[in-house]
Write a protein that holds these residues in place. Sequence first.
Motif, PDB file in Angstrom:
ATOM      1  N   GLY A  79     -10.497   0.130  -6.903  1.00  0.00           N
ATOM      2  CA  GLY A  79     -11.616  -0.601  -6.338  1.00  0.00           C
ATOM      3  C   GLY A  79     -11.559  -0.720  -4.825  1.00  0.00           C
ATOM      4  N   VAL A  80     -10.440  -1.197  -4.295  1.00  0.00           N
ATOM      5  CA  VAL A  80     -10.309  -1.362  -2.851  1.00  0.00           C
ATOM      6  C   VAL A  80     -10.287  -0.010  -2.155  1.00  0.00           C
ATOM      7  N   TRP A  81      -9.642   0.960  -2.776  1.00  0.00           N
ATOM      8  CA  TRP A  81      -9.561   2.294  -2.175  1.00  0.00           C
ATOM      9  C   TRP A  81     -10.946   2.899  -1.997  1.00  0.00           C
ATOM     10  N   ARG A  82     -11.733   2.943  -3.066  1.00  0.00           N
ATOM     11  CA  ARG A  82     -13.036   3.595  -2.957  1.00  0.00           C
ATOM     12  C   ARG A  82     -13.988   2.791  -2.078  1.00  0.00           C
ATOM     13  N   ASN A 112      -1.491 -13.696   1.621  1.00  0.00           N
ATOM     14  CA  ASN A 112      -0.355 -13.149   2.374  1.00  0.00           C
ATOM     15  C   ASN A 112      -0.721 -11.900   3.158  1.00  0.00           C
ATOM     16  N   GLY A 113      -1.994 -11.474   3.088  1.00  0.00           N
ATOM     17  CA  GLY A 113      -2.463 -10.327   3.866  1.00  0.00           C
ATOM     18  C   GLY A 113      -2.590  -9.049   3.084  1.00  0.00           C
ATOM     19  N   ALA A 114      -1.933  -8.940   1.931  1.00  0.00           N
ATOM     20  CA  ALA A 114      -1.941  -7.712   1.149  1.00  0.00           C
ATOM     21  C   ALA A 114      -3.238  -7.564   0.363  1.00  0.00           C
ATOM     22  N   PHE A 115      -3.550  -6.323   0.026  1.00  0.00           N
ATOM     23  CA  PHE A 115      -4.661  -6.014  -0.867  1.00  0.00           C
ATOM     24  C   PHE A 115      -4.115  -5.397  -2.147  1.00  0.00           C
ATOM     25  N   ASP A 127      -0.853 -14.219  -7.149  1.00  0.00           N
ATOM     26  CA  ASP A 127       0.458 -14.770  -7.484  1.00  0.00           C
ATOM     27  C   ASP A 127       1.420 -13.608  -7.684  1.00  0.00           C
ATOM     28  N   THR A 128       2.554 -13.864  -8.284  1.00  0.00           N
ATOM     29  CA  THR A 128       3.582 -12.829  -8.431  1.00  0.00           C
ATOM     30  C   THR A 128       3.176 -11.713  -9.377  1.00  0.00           C
ATOM     31  N   THR A 129       2.101 -11.897 -10.143  1.00  0.00           N
ATOM     32  CA  THR A 129       1.651 -10.823 -11.033  1.00  0.00           C
ATOM     33  C   THR A 129       0.558  -9.970 -10.404  1.00  0.00           C
ATOM     34  N   THR A 130       0.124 -10.313  -9.202  1.00  0.00           N
ATOM     35  CA  THR A 130      -0.916  -9.543  -8.524  1.00  0.00           C
ATOM     36  C   THR A 130      -0.313  -8.265  -7.960  1.00  0.00           C
ATOM     37  N   ALA A 131      -0.797  -7.128  -8.415  1.00  0.00           N
ATOM     38  CA  ALA A 131      -0.200  -5.836  -8.050  1.00  0.00           C
ATOM     39  C   ALA A 131      -0.716  -5.356  -6.704  1.00  0.00           C
ATOM     40  N   ALA A 139      -5.696   1.314   3.626  1.00  0.00           N
ATOM     41  CA  ALA A 139      -7.070   1.813   3.608  1.00  0.00           C
ATOM     42  C   ALA A 139      -8.046   0.730   4.034  1.00  0.00           C
ATOM     43  N   ALA A 140      -7.812  -0.499   3.570  1.00  0.00           N
ATOM     44  CA  ALA A 140      -8.686  -1.607   3.945  1.00  0.00           C
ATOM     45  C   ALA A 140      -8.627  -1.867   5.444  1.00  0.00           C
TER      46      ALA A 140
END
Length: 443
Positions: A79-82, A112-115, A127-131, A139-140
Amino acid sequence: MTTVRRCAAALAASAVLGVALAPAAHAGGDVPVTPAPSASSPAPDASSPSTAPSPSPSKPASGGLPAGLYGTKDPTYDGVWRQSLALLGQYTGGYKPAKAAVTWLKGQQCANGAFPAYRADPTTPCDTTTAVDSNSTAAAVQALSSLGGQRPAMRRAVAWLRSVQNADGGWSYTPGTPSDANSTSLVIGAFTAAGVRPSSVRSPEGKNAYDALVGFAIPCEPGADAGAFAYQPDADGRLSANEDATGAAVLAGLGKRMVTAPVPPGPAPDCVRTAAPSPERAARNGAAHLVSALGPSGHLVQPPLPGTDDSTPLPDVGNTADAVVALAAAGYGNQAAQALEWLKTNAAGWAEENGPAAYAQLLFAAHATGTDPRDFGGVDLVQRLNATGPTPTPLPSASASATTASAADDAAGPVLPWAVGTALVACAGLGLLIRRRGRARRS
């Protein structure tokens, strides 16, 4: 640049949920970001919990897909990539992406800044399960850099990328795993787009991204792999050519991002053997390999999927488009001319099947070669990309590109005749050996 990335994204998500300038010439000032971790201060956990929801998130529309998202296929792994490539493609084609599209992308960012590749409910904090992963994040950053006014989101993303740098100076798709050429190349492009010198970002061991990148380069010795880049060394430490990695690394070795302006073509590249090649030398060796790999057919090929009876190599449209961008960006556009013509004749069906990211890749190839994207073998790439999501608005003039967040090394490229009066972007832009683009890239 992206063939293997989508397949590895699926595995990475499953794993987490189950448990032509040399680089030194890029002198853009560093963006103020959280300091990189020191040897006495370990990097934060890559999937550390967020403490607040992302701003203005988009909830799923009635049809099941989120409002603002480009494409109609399952976005779980891309999703974020496309979305990032779609926004870059639109800006490259002279359009300002719709607010809903930008809002959706920004809403995917964790505190925390990550996508992540995709999270269905961005109102729920990560949370800790977010990949989360480096590829989606890089890319973002490249996409946001083209929009203007996105510094806060970019700073957070860059800070997170700094925090998950590996000891060898590179990056992996999933933090905590060995570096790979594709992820390292994407992060280099993200830093460049954000105005951060990639060579200035060092691991506690003193290594930077280019140290890692050159480590994936295959020496210029007799053989079909000479000059290429490997995705990663195999279990025995051997390097094998990977065209996806090579295209990405050529851009990165020159300090460039996914979107690059045309560079006047020069002589064909040579693979020059040196004891310790510079990043630029390694990139030009990689370009020589791409010219050889394109060969008389004018396109790259992908091996058959493991376990299939048909051993016939298939054309690799996506990596061919990436090779055209890499060669043109390195000043070898003449050597990419045959591949460009092959794309004009053969890529339309592939792009229609694979959606926004595929159309964006072809737009990048058109932009890098000074080709009119509205007549790419009779196909209007801009119109077709725009039709896959929220309606963008035309940019009023080339001066609009002044709002671009980064001062681009590519901006000095010639203004294309078809693009007079539109903004031309100079900024922008997995770990499997399965390289079938139709399955690897969901859009």
